[in-house]
Design an enzyme around this catalytic site. Structure first.
Site, PDB file in Angstrom:
ATOM      1  N   ASP A  97       0.420  -0.584   0.131  1.00 16.52           N
ATOM      2  CA  ASP A  97       0.348   0.037   0.159  1.00 16.52           C
ATOM      3  C   ASP A  97       0.883   1.273   0.035  1.00 16.52           C
ATOM      4  OD1 ASP A  97      -2.564   1.709   0.307  1.00 16.52           O
ATOM      5  OD2 ASP A  97      -2.410   1.004   2.163  1.00 16.52           O
ATOM      6  N   GLY A 194      -7.057   8.574   7.699  1.00 16.99           N
ATOM      7  CA  GLY A 194      -7.701   8.101   8.731  1.00 16.99           C
ATOM      8  C   GLY A 194      -8.851   8.830   9.127  1.00 16.99           C
TER       9      GLY A 194
HETATM   10  P1  13P Z   1      -8.887   4.180   5.855  1.00 18.94           P
HETATM   11  O1  13P Z   1      -7.913   5.317   7.061  1.00 18.94           O
HETATM   12  O2  13P Z   1      -9.516   5.155   5.496  1.00 18.94           O
HETATM   13  O3  13P Z   1      -8.992   3.206   6.121  1.00 18.94           O
HETATM   14  O4  13P Z   1      -7.803   4.251   4.112  1.00 18.94           O
HETATM   15  C1  13P Z   1      -7.252   3.294   4.906  1.00 18.94           C
HETATM   16  C2  13P Z   1      -6.954   3.325   2.938  1.00 18.94           C
HETATM   17  O5  13P Z   1      -6.278   3.692   1.823  1.00 18.94           O
HETATM   18  C3  13P Z   1      -4.676   2.613   2.955  1.00 18.94           C
HETATM   19  O6  13P Z   1      -4.787   3.051   1.842  1.00 18.94           O
HETATM   20  O1  G3H Z   2      -3.184   4.783   3.992  1.00 23.34           O
HETATM   21  C1  G3H Z   2      -2.457   4.687   4.832  1.00 23.34           C
HETATM   22  C2  G3H Z   2      -2.697   3.339   5.512  1.00 23.34           C
HETATM   23  O2  G3H Z   2      -3.935   3.436   6.085  1.00 23.34           O
HETATM   24  C3  G3H Z   2      -1.636   2.634   6.025  1.00 23.34           C
HETATM   25  O3  G3H Z   2      -0.890   3.750   7.209  1.00 23.34           O
HETATM   26  O4  G3H Z   2       1.417   4.602   7.245  1.00 23.34           O
HETATM   27  O5  G3H Z   2       0.117   4.381   9.341  1.00 23.34           O
HETATM   28  O6  G3H Z   2       1.173   2.069   8.167  1.00 23.34           O
HETATM   29  P1  G3H Z   2       0.404   3.764   8.147  1.00 23.34           P
HETATM   30 ZN    ZN Z   3      -4.466   4.831   0.215  1.00 24.85          ZN
END
Ligand code: 13P
Ligand code: G3H
Ligand code: ZN
Length: 325
Positions: A97, A194
């Site tokens: 991600d 978030g």
């Molecule tokens: P949320 O913070 O809405 O759960 O989004 C997560 C996200 O886009 C991870 O890439």
């Molecule tokens: O979009 C990001 C995800 O919610 C991951 O967040 O970088 O705090 O693991 P993080």
């Molecule tokens: Zn994201």
């Protein structure tokens, strides 16, 4: 010791190609749940196996260094085995991600990821194209899927930050997809990362479905990804605040909007914050009710149970992915 390279097929994982083709035809979305630890991964696999939903388990750069990259590879392999031993045949994809460099994407591909995101959305357009193209060239040699992004989401995360959102420009999507060769495209239509997506006490501004539709017209049948798609479940926010937390004004995307998105060309919906809230709410509640307990299996076990419930609910009533494996 040198790190051993492994292809995702050896771990029992799949890329997103078939998942997305089916989701597009069936008008539902594949859930992409973030995880950092054992209990979260167990909950995702249990809930998706029970609901018969294909699933993308995803880790951020921060999550990967938290869990350790070698540990992660074996966790993914264990997740597949756990599902199979439970009699489930659900397809499982391991996805990076918000990858922020070619090096990170290569490292993930070499350690068994079946899909990576290269997030060049903060870069000037041509630089985003060039970086994304490089990742695609490497990834496609190994049949690994690549997600790119156009437009910037608002919100602040550990490794991802953007003060204000910039909606995706539909006039760029066709050129971007053609020049980069990506397999899916994340767009910005008003979601954000978030738990504080919109101003508290004000009406939630609807997602810009007009922009989504414009994008769909220009790249018909192409898989679109929605980030920042947690609903920020109010039941959890209430529990957190009731048991000593301070999360006033946390608000997310209404489920109805996500249902509409899932029925469109949106084939992947990212959910991290809702899982974090479920865990935090249950752990806080546990400690408040039983302050003497100090066995992590007790309070993390409760959190895991709640996560299974949340994920089942998402698959069955929001994303429409239940029974599609
Ligand atoms: P949320 O913070 O809405 O759960 O989004 C997560 C996200 O886009 C991870 O890439
Ligand atoms: O979009 C990001 C995800 O919610 C991951 O967040 O970088 O705090 O693991 P993080
Ligand atoms: Zn994201």
């Amino acid at each position: 010791m040198e790190k051993q390279k492994v292809h995702y097929s050896e771990l029992g994982l799949v890329n997103t190609k078939d998942m997305f083709a089916r989701a597009m035809a069936g008008k539902y979305a594949i859930p992409a749940y973030n995880f950092n630890n054992l209990e979260q991964l167990q909950a995702i696999i249990t809930a998706c196996s029970e609901t018969g939903s294909p699933v993308i388990v995803q880790v951020s750069k921060g999550a990967r260094s938290y869990a350790n990259e070698t540990m992660l590879r074996f966790m993914a392999m264990g997740a597949v085995k756990m599902a199979r031993e439970a009699g489930s045949t659900i397809p499982i994809c391991l996805h990076l991600d918000h990858g922020d460099s070619l090096e990170l994407c290569k490292s993930c591909i070499d350690s068994g990821f079946s899909s990576v995101m290269i997030d060049g959305s903060h870069l000037p357009y041509e630089e985003n194209v060039a970086l994304t193209r490089q990742v695609v060239e490497y990834a496609h040699q190994f049949d690994v899927s690549v997600e790119g992004e156009l437009g910037v989401l608002a919100g602040i995360e550990d490794e991802v930050s953007a003060e204000h959102s910039t909606y995706t420009k539909p006039e760029e999507v066709e050129d971007f997809v053609k020049k980069t060769g990506v397999d899916s495209l994340a767009i910005s239509i008003g979601t954000s990362h978030g738990a504080y997506k919109f101003k508290a006490g004000q009406p939630v501004p609807p997602l810009r479905f007009d922009i989504l539709e414009e994008c769909e017209k220009r790249i018909p049948g192409f898989p679109i990804v929605l980030h920042g798609a947690s609903s920020v479940v109010q039941e959890y926010v209430t529990l957190i605040n009731m048991y000593g937390g301070k999360m006033e004004g946390a608000v997310g995307i209404p489920e109805e909007q996500l249902r509409r998105a899932a029925a469109s060309a949106v084939c992947k919906i990212n959910i991290d914050s809702d899982g974090r809230l479920a865990v935090t709410a249950k752990v806080r509640e546990y400690f408040a009710k039983d302050p003497k307990e100090f066995d992590p299996r007790k309070y993390l076990g409760e959190a895991r149970k709640e996560l299974v419930k949340l994920i089942r609910h998402k698959n069955e009533t929001v994303l429409g992915s239940a029974g599609k494996a």
